[in-house]
Design a protein around this motif. Structure first.
Motif, short mmCIF file in Angstrom:
data_model
loop_
_atom_site.label_atom_id
_atom_site.label_comp_id
_atom_site.label_asym_id
_atom_site.label_seq_id
_atom_site.Cartn_x
_atom_site.Cartn_y
_atom_site.Cartn_z
N ALA B 380 89.95 69.49 87.91
CA ALA B 380 90.81 70.66 87.72
C ALA B 380 91.10 71.33 89.05
O ALA B 380 92.16 71.92 89.26
CB ALA B 380 90.14 71.66 86.78
N PHE B 381 90.14 71.21 89.95
CA PHE B 381 90.31 71.80 91.28
C PHE B 381 91.56 71.28 91.98
O PHE B 381 92.31 72.06 92.59
CB PHE B 381 89.04 71.49 92.10
CG PHE B 381 89.24 71.38 93.59
CD1 PHE B 381 89.32 72.52 94.36
CD2 PHE B 381 89.32 70.14 94.21
CE1 PHE B 381 89.49 72.43 95.74
CE2 PHE B 381 89.50 70.04 95.57
CZ PHE B 381 89.59 71.19 96.34
N ILE B 382 91.82 69.98 91.89
CA ILE B 382 92.90 69.40 92.70
C ILE B 382 94.26 70.05 92.41
O ILE B 382 94.86 70.62 93.32
CB ILE B 382 92.94 67.87 92.56
CG1 ILE B 382 91.67 67.28 93.16
CG2 ILE B 382 94.19 67.27 93.23
CD1 ILE B 382 91.52 65.78 93.00
N PRO B 383 94.77 70.02 91.16
CA PRO B 383 96.10 70.62 90.96
C PRO B 383 96.12 72.13 91.15
O PRO B 383 97.12 72.67 91.66
CB PRO B 383 96.44 70.26 89.51
CG PRO B 383 95.14 69.96 88.87
CD PRO B 383 94.26 69.39 89.93
N ILE B 384 95.04 72.82 90.77
CA ILE B 384 95.08 74.28 90.84
C ILE B 384 94.95 74.74 92.29
O ILE B 384 95.68 75.61 92.75
CB ILE B 384 93.97 74.89 89.95
CG1 ILE B 384 94.19 74.47 88.50
CG2 ILE B 384 93.97 76.40 90.06
CD1 ILE B 384 93.13 74.95 87.56
N PHE B 385 94.04 74.10 93.01
CA PHE B 385 93.87 74.47 94.41
C PHE B 385 95.14 74.16 95.19
O PHE B 385 95.48 74.86 96.15
CB PHE B 385 92.68 73.71 95.01
CG PHE B 385 92.41 74.03 96.45
CD1 PHE B 385 91.67 75.14 96.79
CD2 PHE B 385 92.89 73.22 97.47
CE1 PHE B 385 91.41 75.45 98.12
CE2 PHE B 385 92.66 73.53 98.80
CZ PHE B 385 91.91 74.65 99.13
N THR B 386 95.85 73.10 94.81
CA THR B 386 97.09 72.77 95.52
C THR B 386 98.11 73.89 95.37
O THR B 386 98.84 74.20 96.32
CB THR B 386 97.65 71.43 95.02
OG1 THR B 386 96.60 70.46 95.08
CG2 THR B 386 98.79 70.95 95.89
N ILE B 387 98.13 74.55 94.21
CA ILE B 387 99.01 75.72 94.07
C ILE B 387 98.58 76.80 95.05
O ILE B 387 99.40 77.40 95.76
CB ILE B 387 98.98 76.26 92.62
CG1 ILE B 387 99.56 75.22 91.67
CG2 ILE B 387 99.76 77.57 92.52
CD1 ILE B 387 99.53 75.66 90.21
N GLY B 388 97.26 77.03 95.13
CA GLY B 388 96.76 78.01 96.10
C GLY B 388 97.14 77.61 97.51
O GLY B 388 97.53 78.45 98.32
N VAL B 417 92.97 80.09 95.52
CA VAL B 417 92.23 79.31 96.50
C VAL B 417 90.73 79.43 96.22
O VAL B 417 90.01 78.44 96.13
CB VAL B 417 92.54 79.80 97.93
CG1 VAL B 417 91.62 79.12 98.92
CG2 VAL B 417 93.99 79.49 98.27
N LEU B 418 90.27 80.66 96.06
CA LEU B 418 88.82 80.87 96.00
C LEU B 418 88.21 80.47 94.66
O LEU B 418 87.08 80.02 94.62
CB LEU B 418 88.49 82.33 96.31
CG LEU B 418 88.63 82.69 97.79
CD1 LEU B 418 88.49 84.18 98.01
CD2 LEU B 418 87.59 81.95 98.62
N ILE B 419 88.94 80.63 93.56
CA ILE B 419 88.32 80.27 92.29
C ILE B 419 88.25 78.75 92.11
O ILE B 419 87.17 78.22 91.94
CB ILE B 419 88.97 81.03 91.11
CG1 ILE B 419 88.61 82.52 91.27
CG2 ILE B 419 88.46 80.49 89.78
CD1 ILE B 419 89.09 83.41 90.17
#
Lengths: 337, 647
Positions: B380-388, B417-419
């Motif tokens: 889940a980190f990959i797509p969400i962090f990419t938005i950040g 980014v941080l979450i």
């Protein structure tokens, strides 16, 4: 993909919701500076959507194709150290993207820092915007008038805001006309902008400065030069002059409504010098030492009219009272939504 | 000072908090006495120098702080959920967004990372403890003293209220006369000393205590990330310490570094703060990258793709992190040239970060991906962090930032980014390494339920904020009028915040449930792992490795398993271990009282507490305890027992 479903639904839902009922102020510019920024933002969004698309397509492909399932039981993934060719590719392409964005950034930053293109030959209207507690003072040295919590601008004329603060750092922001900039106690900063559409725009302090911060809004009203001149004349004829005692009292008051004066505070409480400037004295009168230091350079006004100023509306707003109607919101009505 | 100034009064929420603090404290005291656990608590936890137990205490403290900061967050979202909401007043709102920021960054994210570092790094490099175990205990107790000092501010004296960045002159004595910001400067100084020592400790540990044969380029990626993070810590934290010291002098001793008079420069604080503050982001994000690297490679059943470029990109990020601080105040008026420079350095960080994203994606390529709970968080980190990340690039553009600065767009960006970056990483790491420490896994089904709650609610909470920012809503506004049109999206965000709360409660419930019902793991390697920590039995014995393994390549344990070879079949010798010590704990208490008295400028007690600090340190330096040996028979016995053989 089970996983992306809810997220995608959410994104689309939001997009629909947003396009449906409200406009994005920042992307609805009414002057060349804000237009430059809006274009920059849209350009960068498009670029970034491209980047996101590449990552998401690869991501979904990997998850769908290589997930553990009955059919690939017993499959032993290969040992891969990496691939110089691929790794160089995904280093070089981002570098190119960053280079493009860097050029755009530097050019647009230059553009919005200076007088908007096409208006360089006009003499700018200088307005000193200073903040104290939770209000804004706008001084028009050229016209010799001053307002509190509202600012009127002529359209199609470059305006140069010169900002400073009588207290904590604030940030002057009229999103539909230009980006924001800090107002600080020891230096003067500048915003150059032009309004090319008449209308009422939301202005606010964007930088947190204590308890009444949420109420620190003002209206920026752009009007034709003729209307502007008429308004200036009206203020000069009908409003009292701002005395030092009255100004000191005003600085202490946390919140006030709109006010207008037929003179400015610049003569007895001048702005700090441009750039940083230091002094050793501990004298403290009008909040800022440097305002005091510059006092001598501006002669005292000859007339000492002590008339009370007239308030446009309720002068004492309390932070716990319901929010005063945000004058900026009239812009929505004005724009005919 | 009167009592009603000492205690915060007049707010039913705070009275409630006071009562609950007293009740919980009493319950703990009574419970410990009733179950006769005082001796256990002192021997096994308060005096421990065992890196694993210190790690567990860090994580426990971080989880408590996660809920403290989370309550602040939910209150903020509730207050802004509707126009003209009357739930909190302006002052209270200002206090909770300040404490939310400070607690989440300094007392939640960092200790959670430090906890995982403490538990795992020695195990990954084949060491029996960190280089300086007692210093490690001091680090923990100083962090804890700082955290507690900061947390009592909301019932005693009042919380800081000038934002987590505490910009001057607002945070100065002139505009913030109550003690709140004294708490800020002192609590952060005390915990900052602990952080700095942790940085030093881990650099020495990683440089000097690796198993024979483990060269730098054979280290697991989490170890690499911690090494680089530790270097950032020792460069960045002294800047914060100095800035906080100047702040304390300005507020309590009449100096004029950041004031409006006498040549004080308010923006000097902003510069110093962000010279520390931006590297701080990488201090909490790089170890997270390390954790994701471990987990993704484990559950893709593949070695990490592009190991060398992963290391290089982290080094580049750490270097660039010190060259970007001015992007936090493009709007200061420093001109197009300066802003242009910082825009370019900031955007440049996207390049190494992008390299890492693609390397993770290609680690998945040709893998056999198992969707376990830790892996779900990592994926889940990959797509969400990419938005950040991409919104970070947008914010990096100085011109456009004039429109994003101080708005909810920025708030949305750094939560994006941080979450996913830090919070998902520590939760993933928590699920992943939990069996190593406690000997059983967290329940997968319950873990996944919590995951879906958290992941969906996170997006519902923070995605609307991007649009609110573009609508012109600034951060830190405690209220807004209906005409602004900010209402509906804020309400949506509130719904998300409730979902997040449920998610985190489910997560904690899963710890309780699994402790009671989850089957125990006897293999020591429940995930089919790759690095050395999985070669040991779970829970790991106090001495970690009965014999220190020899390393010939990366993922040594993985290949040993493939070849059916044991890493621990050498002769067992007696093991030297450090002795427990109560002095770090006492030092923490002394520092807490020193800080507390200085906050209130009560100089006589402060001097007494200061002397106590010095005496404890002196006593420590005369300590001639050289540790003890665990005899061979005891090691042999416990190895047999832990590996499930009959003794």
């Amino acid at each position: 993909m089970k996983k992306r479903g809810p997220l995608l639904a959410l994104f689309f839902g939001l997009t629909m919701l947003l396009s449906g009922c409200s406009s994005l102020t920042v992307l609805d510019p009414k002057g060349p500076a804000a237009r430059t920024l809006s274009d920059t933002i849209i350009f960068s969004i498009l670029m970034m959507v491209g980047v996101l698309a590449v990552v998401y397509i690869l991501y979904v492909y990997m998850l769908v194709k290589y997930r553990a399932k009955k059919s690939n039981e017993g499959y032993v993934p290969p040992h891969e150290e990496g691939s110089t060719k691929l790794e160089i590719t995904w280093t070089v392409i981002p570098i190119i993207i960053v280079l493009i964005l860097s050029v755009v950034t530097v050019r647009t930053t230059m553009a919005v820092e200076n007088v908007p293109e096409g208006y360089e030959n006009q003499e700018p209207l200088v307005i000193y915007a200073s903040s104290s507690n939770w209000k804004w003072h706008f001084s028009y040295p050229e016209q010799g008038i001053e307002t509190v919590n509202y600012v009127n601008l002529p359209t199609h004329r470059p305006v140069e805001f010169r900002m400073y603060s009588f207290g904590p750092i604030t940030s002057l922001w009229i999103p539909q006309l230009a980006g924001q900039k800090y107002a600080m106690s020891d230096m003067v900063t500048k915003i150059n902008l032009v309004a090319d559409v008449p209308g009422s725009y939301m202005g606010k302090n964007a930088n947190f400065n204590g308890e009444g911060f949420a109420h620190m809004n003002f209206e920026a009203l752009a009007m034709s030069q003729a209307e502007f001149d008429e308004w200036v004349q009206d203020v000069k004829n009908n409003e009292g002059e701002l005395t030092e005692a009255e100004f000191d009292k005003l600085l202490e008051t946390p919140h006030v409504g709109r006010m207008s004066f037929a003179s400015t505070h610049l003569s007895f409480s001048p702005p700090p010098e441009e750039g940083h400037h230091h002094s050793g004295s501990t004298e403290k009168e009008n909040g800022n030492q440097e305002h005091q230091d510059n006092k001598e350079k501006f002669p005292e006004p000859s007339s000492t009219d002590e008339d009370e100023a007239e308030f446009d509306f309720d002068p004492n707003v309390h932070p716990d009272d319901p929010t005063p109607v945000d004058p900026g919101d009239e812009s929505t009505h004005h724009e005919g939504h | 000072m009167k009592w009603d100034e000492f205690f915060v009064t007049g707010d039913p929420l705070i009275y409630g908090a006071m009562v609950s603090i007293v009740l919980v404290s009493l319950a703990i005291l009574v419970g410990l006495t009733y179950f006769k656990k005082w001796g256990y608590l002192w021997r096994e936890w308060l005096t421990t120098v065992d890196h694993k137990k210190i790690g567990v205490m860090y994580i426990l403290a971080a989880l408590i702080m996660l809920f403290r900061g989370g309550v602040d967050a939910v209150m903020m979202r509730a207050q802004t959920s509707m126009p003209d909401m009357k739930f909190l007043d302006g002052q209270h709102y200002n206090e909770i967004f300040t404490t939310h920021g400070v607690i989440m960054i300094l007392f939640m994210a960092m200790p959670f990372i430090f906890g995982l570092m403490n538990v795992i790094i020695p195990l990954q490099i084949g060491a029996r403890d960190v280089a300086f175990p007692r210093l490690n205990a001091i680090s923990f107790w100083l962090f804890f003293a700082g955290a507690m000092l900061f947390n009592i501010s909301f019932v005693i004296g009042g919380s800081p209220d000038a934002g987590w960045s505490a910009y001057f002159p607002l945070a100065g004595i002139e505009f913030s006369p109550h003690v709140g910001n004294n708490y800020y400067s002192l609590a952060l100084q005390i915990s900052g000393i602990g952080t700095l020592m942790t940085g030093l400790n881990f650099i020495v540990t990683i440089m000097k205590m690796r198993a024979p044969g483990m060269t730098l380029m054979k280290m697991p990626m989490f170890t690499w990330s911690v090494l680089i993070t530790s270097v950032i810590i020792i460069f960045a934290f002294p800047v914060l310490t100095v800035a906080l010291l100047l702040m304390m002098f300005d507020r309590q001793f009449g100096t004029q570094f950041f004031t409006m008079q006498n040549g004080g420069m308010d923006m000097l604080w902003a510069n110093l703060f962000w010279v520390w503050g931006h590297p701080e982001v990488y201090i909490v994000v790089l170890p997270a990258f390390g954790i994701f690297s471990e987990i993704i490679s484990t559950f893709a059943k593949k070695n990490l793709y592009g190991y060398k470029s992963m290391v290089i990109s982290m080094l580049v990020i750490s270097g660039l992190s010190f060259l970007v601080w001015a992007h936090h105040f493009y709007t200061m008026g420093q001109g197009a040239m300066v802003n242009g420079f910082f825009s370019i350095t900031t955007m440049a960080i996207a390049v190494p970060t992008g390299v890492k994203i693609f390397n993770w994606l290609f680690t998945l390529h040709k893998g056999r991906i198992e969707f376990t709970t830790p892996m779900l968080y990592s994926l889940a980190f990959i797509p969400i962090f990419t938005i950040g990340g991409v919104t970070g690039v947008m914010l990096a553009m100085a011109s456009a930032d004039y429109q994003y600065h101080n708005t909810m767009f920025l708030v949305a960006h750094f939560h994006y980014v941080l979450i996913p970056g830090t919070v998902f990483a520590v939760i993933a790491g928590f699920h992943y390494w939990f069996p190593k420490v406690f000997g059983f896994r967290l329940n997968e089904r319950r873990g996944k339920t919590a995951f879906w709650f958290i992941i969906i609610s996170f997006n519902v909470t923070f995605f609307p904020l991007f649009f609110l920012g573009l609508q012109g809503m600034t951060r830190r506004m405690y209220t807004y009028s209906e005409e602004t049109g900010f209402g509906p999206l804020n309400m949506l965000s509130m719904v998300g915040a409730i979902g997040l709360t449920i998610g985190f409660i489910l997560l904690v419930y899963n710890i309780y449930w699994s402790t009671r019902y989850e089957p125990r793991d006897t293999t020591g390697d429940p995930w089919d792992g790759r690095s050395l920590e999985w070669s040991m039995p779970s829970p790991v014995p106090v001495y970690n490795f009965a014999v220190v393994p020899e390393i010939t390549k990366r993922d040594e344990f993985w290949f040993a398993k493939q070849e059916g070879k044991s890493l621990s079949d050498k002769k067992i010798e007696k093991i030297h271990m450090p002795s427990n010590s109560g002095k770090p704990f006492i030092l923490g208490i002394a520092f807490f009282f020193l800080g507390f008295f200085v906050v209130f400028s009560w100089w006589t007690p402060a001097i007494v507490a200061g002397i106590a600090v010095l005496l404890t340190m002196a006593a420590m330096s005369f300590d001639r305890d050289d540790g003890y040996y665990i005899p061979v028979e005891e090691v042999v016995q416990s190895e047999k027992r832990l590996r499930g053989e009959r003794v």
